[in-house]
Design a protein around this motif. Structure first.
Motif, short mmCIF file in Angstrom:
data_model
loop_
_atom_site.label_atom_id
_atom_site.label_comp_id
_atom_site.label_asym_id
_atom_site.label_seq_id
_atom_site.Cartn_x
_atom_site.Cartn_y
_atom_site.Cartn_z
N LYS A 174 -13.83 8.23 77.96
CA LYS A 174 -12.90 9.04 77.16
C LYS A 174 -13.64 9.85 76.09
O LYS A 174 -14.75 9.50 75.69
N SER A 175 -13.00 10.90 75.59
CA SER A 175 -13.62 11.74 74.57
C SER A 175 -13.63 11.02 73.22
O SER A 175 -12.87 10.07 72.99
N ALA A 176 -14.48 11.50 72.32
CA ALA A 176 -14.57 10.92 70.98
C ALA A 176 -13.21 10.96 70.28
O ALA A 176 -12.80 10.00 69.62
N GLU A 177 -12.48 12.09 70.43
CA GLU A 177 -11.16 12.22 69.80
C GLU A 177 -10.21 11.16 70.35
O GLU A 177 -9.45 10.54 69.61
N GLU A 178 -10.26 10.98 71.67
CA GLU A 178 -9.31 10.06 72.29
C GLU A 178 -9.60 8.60 71.88
O GLU A 178 -8.67 7.84 71.59
N ILE A 179 -10.87 8.21 71.83
CA ILE A 179 -11.14 6.81 71.45
C ILE A 179 -10.82 6.58 69.98
O ILE A 179 -10.32 5.51 69.63
N ARG A 180 -11.03 7.60 69.11
CA ARG A 180 -10.65 7.42 67.71
C ARG A 180 -9.14 7.24 67.59
O ARG A 180 -8.66 6.43 66.80
N LYS A 181 -8.41 7.99 68.41
CA LYS A 181 -6.94 7.96 68.32
C LYS A 181 -6.35 6.69 68.93
O LYS A 181 -5.36 6.15 68.43
N THR A 182 -6.96 6.19 70.01
CA THR A 182 -6.31 5.10 70.75
C THR A 182 -6.96 3.74 70.56
O THR A 182 -6.33 2.72 70.82
N MET A 183 -8.22 3.69 70.15
CA MET A 183 -8.88 2.38 70.10
C MET A 183 -9.33 1.96 68.72
O MET A 183 -9.62 0.80 68.49
N LEU A 184 -9.48 2.96 67.78
CA LEU A 184 -9.99 2.59 66.45
C LEU A 184 -8.93 1.84 65.67
O LEU A 184 -9.17 0.76 65.18
N PHE A 207 -12.89 -5.10 65.58
CA PHE A 207 -11.93 -5.21 66.68
C PHE A 207 -11.94 -3.93 67.52
O PHE A 207 -11.87 -3.98 68.76
N SER A 208 -12.03 -2.78 66.87
CA SER A 208 -12.06 -1.50 67.60
C SER A 208 -13.27 -1.45 68.53
O SER A 208 -13.17 -1.04 69.69
N LEU A 209 -14.44 -1.85 67.99
CA LEU A 209 -15.66 -1.86 68.79
C LEU A 209 -15.49 -2.73 70.02
O LEU A 209 -15.90 -2.37 71.12
N ASN A 210 -14.87 -3.89 69.84
CA ASN A 210 -14.70 -4.79 70.97
C ASN A 210 -13.71 -4.26 71.98
O ASN A 210 -13.88 -4.47 73.19
N ARG A 211 -12.68 -3.55 71.52
CA ARG A 211 -11.79 -2.89 72.47
C ARG A 211 -12.56 -1.86 73.28
O ARG A 211 -12.39 -1.74 74.50
N LEU A 212 -13.43 -1.10 72.61
CA LEU A 212 -14.18 -0.04 73.31
C LEU A 212 -15.19 -0.63 74.30
O LEU A 212 -15.22 -0.22 75.48
N TYR A 213 -16.02 -1.55 73.86
CA TYR A 213 -17.01 -2.13 74.76
C TYR A 213 -16.32 -2.76 75.99
O TYR A 213 -16.73 -2.54 77.13
N ALA A 214 -15.27 -3.55 75.73
CA ALA A 214 -14.65 -4.29 76.83
C ALA A 214 -13.97 -3.35 77.83
O ALA A 214 -14.04 -3.57 79.04
N SER A 215 -13.35 -2.28 77.33
CA SER A 215 -12.67 -1.38 78.26
C SER A 215 -13.67 -0.51 79.01
O SER A 215 -13.39 -0.09 80.14
N ALA A 216 -14.83 -0.24 78.41
CA ALA A 216 -15.85 0.53 79.13
C ALA A 216 -16.46 -0.31 80.26
O ALA A 216 -16.76 0.20 81.33
N ILE A 217 -16.61 -1.61 80.00
CA ILE A 217 -17.20 -2.49 81.02
C ILE A 217 -16.20 -2.79 82.13
O ILE A 217 -16.56 -2.80 83.31
N LEU A 218 -14.96 -3.05 81.75
CA LEU A 218 -13.92 -3.42 82.73
C LEU A 218 -12.80 -2.38 82.71
O LEU A 218 -11.74 -2.60 82.13
#
Lengths: 328, 328
Positions: A318-328, B128-139
């Motif tokens: 996903k784009s940087a904008e999208e991950i900031r909006k949905t995962m941060l 928590f955000s970092l872990n959401r990102l890492y885990a969703s990128a892997i799986l």
């Protein structure tokens, strides 16, 4: 335009990478490279080629990232530096003690070629390493604990198979629940090897083998078993194939640390994995780091990197904008 | 030469940053900035100054990184862009819905000044955000779950305090154990708000207050309590001060995902925190990201960043060689 991937070595890990690529729509498998006769290797991707490893050098303009799927003992120490001289690449080199040497060798060829090579991507080394780093940076006054299992240790299974009279074997490494509880309590216990893990072995022997001698050889084996409480079960080949054919694994990275003017507040950071398939999970880590290598090289970076050097945003499709909006 | 830190705002978070700096020998607290009369503010670092926030602009050559310790509702939206126009800086902005707007505002001033500003550093947003990102990128084929608690929610405690007849209150958010177990089983359950968390409230009321009316006002309060199973306990002010004065918190980020040609293998990635002091842990995250901001700016970077943009190696006080050797 998708990221064009090559798989170098087609065993458990290579097949795992192949299926992981299908879960990532921004990636495309171009070719599998094998030391066997390519005509004898059947793969699961109709659109990809099977090539001999010797022919990789003719495909530098066809492949964005090569994912190395060989073993750490003899394959990767020579393969990764060689492939890094031609391609962006990723490996799962896991001989912890030899990482500095491997890093230096790969860094040299990758800098010369202007490519990015990310080594030691998996879960340990890999995600466990990352969690050790993050947790110790946040809580400098603290202790680290890594537990492995419950899972199959292939090196320990192999060690049992080399014993005279043994037909086949599967070894499980199991964390001791009381040790995990003690660490999670924040008491920061000092734990011996024996207190942290037990080992359980399922062994198939030849007819008439001396079982008590085999048990003794296992439980006293230096480095592998002597420092652990080890249980040995003798089972039939049928039982082994039926109940122990998978390669589950996992583990825990825990940091217990203190904050406050007098260290009065305790904190526990815990990361854990419970994996049905050790090779497929490692493959999935390799694939998202392949995306990172591609992007980092496109931004002009080169040389050897590890998970420590990769900003997390490079891993996501996903784009940087999208991950900031949905995962941060 | 140590990294020179300024603390901007001196409440729970600012005091936490002050004590965290003492755990990091490569850092030095230079000054605390306050909107109060500096003469009235007593700090715990003999070698540091107390200055008025208005005077920060005269200290741009004395401070490498400013750590903003104000609140997300009214302080940080104006403070971070302003401070980023003069200093490398870090904040813990945690209004998830307003992160894109805050990012844009901070990015503008930080790019103009050539400084690095890292926003939303804490545990959620943050680790928590970092872990959401890492885990969703892997799986990529999987589901994310975030659970909070057991811990004190200050916003919910404040909401109870605003009810007529209430003297003081403390609200705990508690994950439902059965929901956690269902997620860990890999069954990928769909969970409602009510199924994930319960809320427990400890409330001190005025003499003669109508307790049943207060209970009803709490449990039916929209957004805060109406969608949860909520328990209310009435206790004395003494009990509240004795048993509920700390600010513990924590939670769980879990990803359940599948791999394999037919998605036949399941994997669980779990990250959890158990924190005695929510503000002190957040402070510790802020401090290690301050180190990253300093290094990234020294390498020529500028603009607004989040935890997603920071390569993990920037967080550690150790060298790249040392972390590869000891933590990878």
């Amino acid at each position: 335009m998708s990221i064009k991937i090559g798989i170098y070595g087609y065993g458990n890990l290579g097949r795992g990478v192949e299926s992981a690529i299908k879960q990532n729509p921004d990636m495309e498998l171009v070719a599998v490279f094998t030391r066997r006769n390519p005509a004898d290797v059947k793969i699961n991707t109709a659109t990809a080629l099977v090539c001999h490893t010797d022919d990789a050098k003719y495909m530098t303009d066809k492949i964005d990232v090569m994912i190395l799927c060989g073993g750490s003992a003899t394959d990767l120490p020579t393969q990764t530096p060689e492939i890094a001289s031609m391609f962006n690449c990723i490996d799962s080199f896991d001989t912890h003690a030899k990482i500095p040497e491997h890093f230096a060798n790969v860094d040299k060829t990758a800098k010369e070629s202007g490519k990015v090579a990310i080594i030691s991507c998996g879960w340990d080394p890999g995600m466990f390493s990352l969690n050790r780093l993050y947790a110790s940076a946040i809580l400098p006054d603290g202790e680290d604990y890594t537990f492995w299992g419950k899972g199959v240790s292939q090196g320990h299974s192999d060690a049992i198979r080399r014993i005279d009279g043994v037909v086949d074997a599967r070894q499980y490494t199991i964390p001791v629940p009381e040790a995990l509880d003690a660490v999670r309590s924040g008491s920061a216990p000092a734990l011996t090897t024996r207190q942290k893990h037990t080992r359980e072995c399922f062994v198939v022997v030849e007819d008439g083998a001396d079982k008590s001698k085999i048990v003794n050889e296992i439980v006293t084996m230096p480095n592998y078993f002597a420092d652990y409480d080890t249980t040995v079960h003798f089972i039939s080949k049928e039982e082994l194939d039926r109940d122990h054919k998978n390669l589950p694994h996992g583990g825990f990275v825990i940091r217990s640390g203190r904050t406050g003017e007098n260290g009065q507040n305790n904190h526990i950071i815990e990361y854990s994995l419970k994996l049905d398939s050790n090779p497929e999970f490692t493959s999935s880590v390799l694939v998202c780091y392949a995306r990172a290598a591609y992007r980092m090289n496109n931004e002009g970076m080169s040389g050897c990197k590890t998970v420590f050097d990769v900003a997390p945003s490079y891993l996501s499709s996903k784009s940087a904008e999208e991950i900031r909006k949905t995962m941060l």
